[in-house]
Design an enzyme around this catalytic site. Structure first.
Site, PDB file in Angstrom:
ATOM      1  N   SER A 129       8.617 119.868 -34.206  1.00 57.71           N
ATOM      2  CA  SER A 129       7.120 119.322 -34.671  1.00 57.71           C
ATOM      3  C   SER A 129       6.995 118.648 -35.990  1.00 57.71           C
ATOM      4  CB  SER A 129       6.078 120.401 -34.572  1.00 57.71           C
ATOM      5  OG  SER A 129       6.345 120.991 -33.003  1.00 57.71           O
ATOM      6  N   ARG A 162       9.840 111.997 -42.032  1.00 63.32           N
ATOM      7  CA  ARG A 162       9.593 112.756 -43.409  1.00 63.32           C
ATOM      8  C   ARG A 162       9.425 114.196 -42.660  1.00 63.32           C
ATOM      9  NH1 ARG A 162       5.797 109.176 -42.410  1.00 63.32           N
ATOM     10  NH2 ARG A 162       3.936 109.868 -41.303  1.00 63.32           N
ATOM     11  N   ASP A 188       5.213 118.879 -30.402  1.00 58.56           N
ATOM     12  CA  ASP A 188       4.484 120.060 -29.551  1.00 58.56           C
ATOM     13  C   ASP A 188       3.128 119.385 -29.014  1.00 58.56           C
ATOM     14  OD1 ASP A 188       3.502 119.295 -32.268  1.00 58.56           O
ATOM     15  OD2 ASP A 188       3.117 121.348 -33.005  1.00 58.56           O
TER      16      ASP A 188
HETATM   17  C1  BGC Z   1       3.739 117.158 -37.680  1.00 54.73           C
HETATM   18  C2  BGC Z   1       3.421 117.001 -36.491  1.00 54.73           C
HETATM   19  C3  BGC Z   1       3.204 118.208 -35.429  1.00 54.73           C
HETATM   20  C4  BGC Z   1       2.070 118.845 -36.349  1.00 54.73           C
HETATM   21  C5  BGC Z   1       1.618 120.255 -35.581  1.00 54.73           C
HETATM   22  C6  BGC Z   1       2.535 117.840 -38.526  1.00 54.73           C
HETATM   23  O1  BGC Z   1       2.817 118.361 -39.685  1.00 54.73           O
HETATM   24  O2  BGC Z   1       3.939 116.149 -38.394  1.00 54.73           O
HETATM   25  O3  BGC Z   1       4.770 116.250 -35.826  1.00 54.73           O
HETATM   26  O4  BGC Z   1       2.663 117.910 -34.312  1.00 54.73           O
HETATM   27  O5  BGC Z   1       2.366 118.871 -37.472  1.00 54.73           O
HETATM   28  O6  BGC Z   1       2.676 120.999 -35.467  1.00 54.73           O
END
Ligand code: BGC
Length: 458
Positions: free
Chosen positions: A145, A160, A198
């Protein structure tokens, strides 16, 4: 509870000043939604935009007929989860799962060590939960995620880190290759068939139950959303050989308005951002998600302490500590409806070790928590409204699958979100747009996608 005399500013004035700092008017929300549309269009048009709008290579909707044995791995918040699913068709499945804690050292150390740790957890899980599929490689859906620029359903480079992770040796690398190598080093017969955000896992899991699901949203440690977008609107998609009508787009909306054009940031947000490990990034996420809300409350509380408007001007070591006010405390504080606010006082005196608190102190801290949570809920709902209006789904009955601790546990959060939709679109929207809690859905969604991806290669 102690009573203090001599405060020069009235309670009403203090409360109304905090309200002015945190409240976002409906008109301002409309401006934010317009800006969302501008940024979404740019992100769909070209790489490098603030909202990356990442094509996920997920083109269909699950049918409920999926069957087989699949593993899922969920990395991205506080824990690592390993799950095994037996999909039995007709929407039925059984699951075993295990959680493993990821230490701060692993989160900020080397990617090779993090992958080694994950491989150990998978190894341990397979040994404990056994498997009768020892000849064939086990197929795994990897919920990772973080912002990953995908080049296939099982390929993608990390753009990142977010949410306090900062492993070296991962940015611009294909995370599937890094983890698959770690599996190889441990002789694990596991194939990563799909890499899944996610939000996408949540959308898949809920679509399995309800085909009118149009969006997947996470409101947890971090925040983000994905939705089905028409092929014709994804202007940056150049692969003409690949035909499909719609594809799930991972927005990575946590990065919305990093340029600070429309978000009404307070001094408390600015302080949080400056002191974070990723300043000037994930600005929207920092106003919404569980990793940050407690810290905003802490900053606003300390500012009133410094003006001698709270706790007789006395702070404590715990309250002075960065991240010392956990977002979970907000849940306790907001749930206290008693007249003496005993649970608020418990958090302040027993947990945060503030020596003496009055009922007025507790009232003020509870109001700060309320306003910080309400602002987060209105911004989240603004993001959802932006997507549903962009895709013209706002006029149709549809369901938004939402997961995450902020949405699930902060009292009143969903109510604030719904209230904003009604302010924007009228009463009828209340029942037309369903918010559905899709608890822990992302692992299940990843297992479904591992199955789809694996079958496509057969
Ligand atoms: C991430 C996402 C993720 C979200 C929730 C963010 O910090 O960049 O990819 O879906 O958090 O977990």
């Amino acid at each position: 509870m102690a009573v203090r005399s001599g405060t020069k500013v009235s309670l009403d004035t203090i409360l109304s000043n905090i309200h002015k700092e945190f409240h976002i008017s409906t008109d301002h929300i409309r401006t934010i939604i317009k800006q969302f549309h501008v940024e979404m269009t740019k992100g769909l048009d070209h790489e490098g935009a603030t909202l990356p709008m990442i094509p996920t290579y997920v083109t269909g909707r699950p049918s409920g007929k999926e069957t087989g044995h699949y593993l899922a791995l969920d990395l991205g918040g506080t824990n690592l989860r390993v799950c095994s699913f037996d999909l039995q068709g007709q929407g039925n499945y059984s699951v075993h799962q295990q959680k493993y804690v990821i230490s701060d050292e692993l989160k900020t150390g080397e990617m090779r060590d993090l992958c080694g740790f994950i491989a150990d957890c998978v190894d341990n899980f397979i040994s404990e939960h056994g498997s009768d599929h020892l000849q064939d490689a086990l197929q795994l859906g990897f919920t990772f995620s973080f912002p990953v620029l995908q080049t296939d359903i099982n390929r993608g480079t990390l753009m990142r880190w977010t949410k306090g992770f900062a492993c070296s040796g991962a940015i611009n690398k294909d995370v599937v290759v890094l983890l698959q190598d770690a599996f190889l080093r441990k002789n694990l017969n596991v194939n990563i068939a799909a890499i899944v955000n996610d939000t996408v896992g949540t959308l898949m899991a809920h679509s399995y139950l309800n085909p009118t699901t149009t969006m997947g949203v996470i409101l947890g440690t971090g925040t983000n959303a994905c939705y089905y977008e028409k092929r014709a609107n994804i202007k940056k998609w150049k692969d003409t050989a690949n035909t499909f009508d719609e594809m799930v787009v991972n927005m990575e909306w946590g990065a919305f308005d990093n340029e600070r054009r429309v978000l009404p940031l307070t001094v408390y947000d600015n302080k949080l951002d400056r002191e974070s490990i990723n300043p000037r990034q994930q600005i929207f996420e920092k106003m919404i998600s569980g990793m940050y809300l407690g810290e905003i409350v802490r900053n606003a509380t300390l500012s009133l302490v410094d003006q001698s408007l709270l706790f007789d001007g006395q702070s404590s070591k715990d309250l002075n500590q960065q991240w010392g006010f956990e977002t979970a405390y907000m849940t306790t504080i907001l749930a206290d409806t008693s007249s003496d606010l005993a649970r608020v006082q418990h958090v302040l005196q027993d947990i945060l070790q503030i020596p003496n608190t009055t009922l007025q102190d507790c009232t003020i801290v509870q109001r700060i928590c309320f306003l910080v949570a309400q602002r987060a809920a209105r911004l989240s709902a603004a993001g959802i409204a932006a997507v549903l209006s962009f895709t013209s789904n706002i006029d149709h009955a549809c369901s938004v699958a939402i997961d995450g601790s902020v949405y699930e546990f902060l009292p009143g959060f969903e109510g604030h979100m719904k209230a904003l939709l009604v302010e924007l679109f009228g009463d009828a929207v209340h029942d037309r747009i369903q918010f559905a809690l899709a608890k822990d859905g992302s692992g299940f969604g990843a297992a479904i996608l591992a199955m789809v991806a694996h079958n496509d290669t057969q």
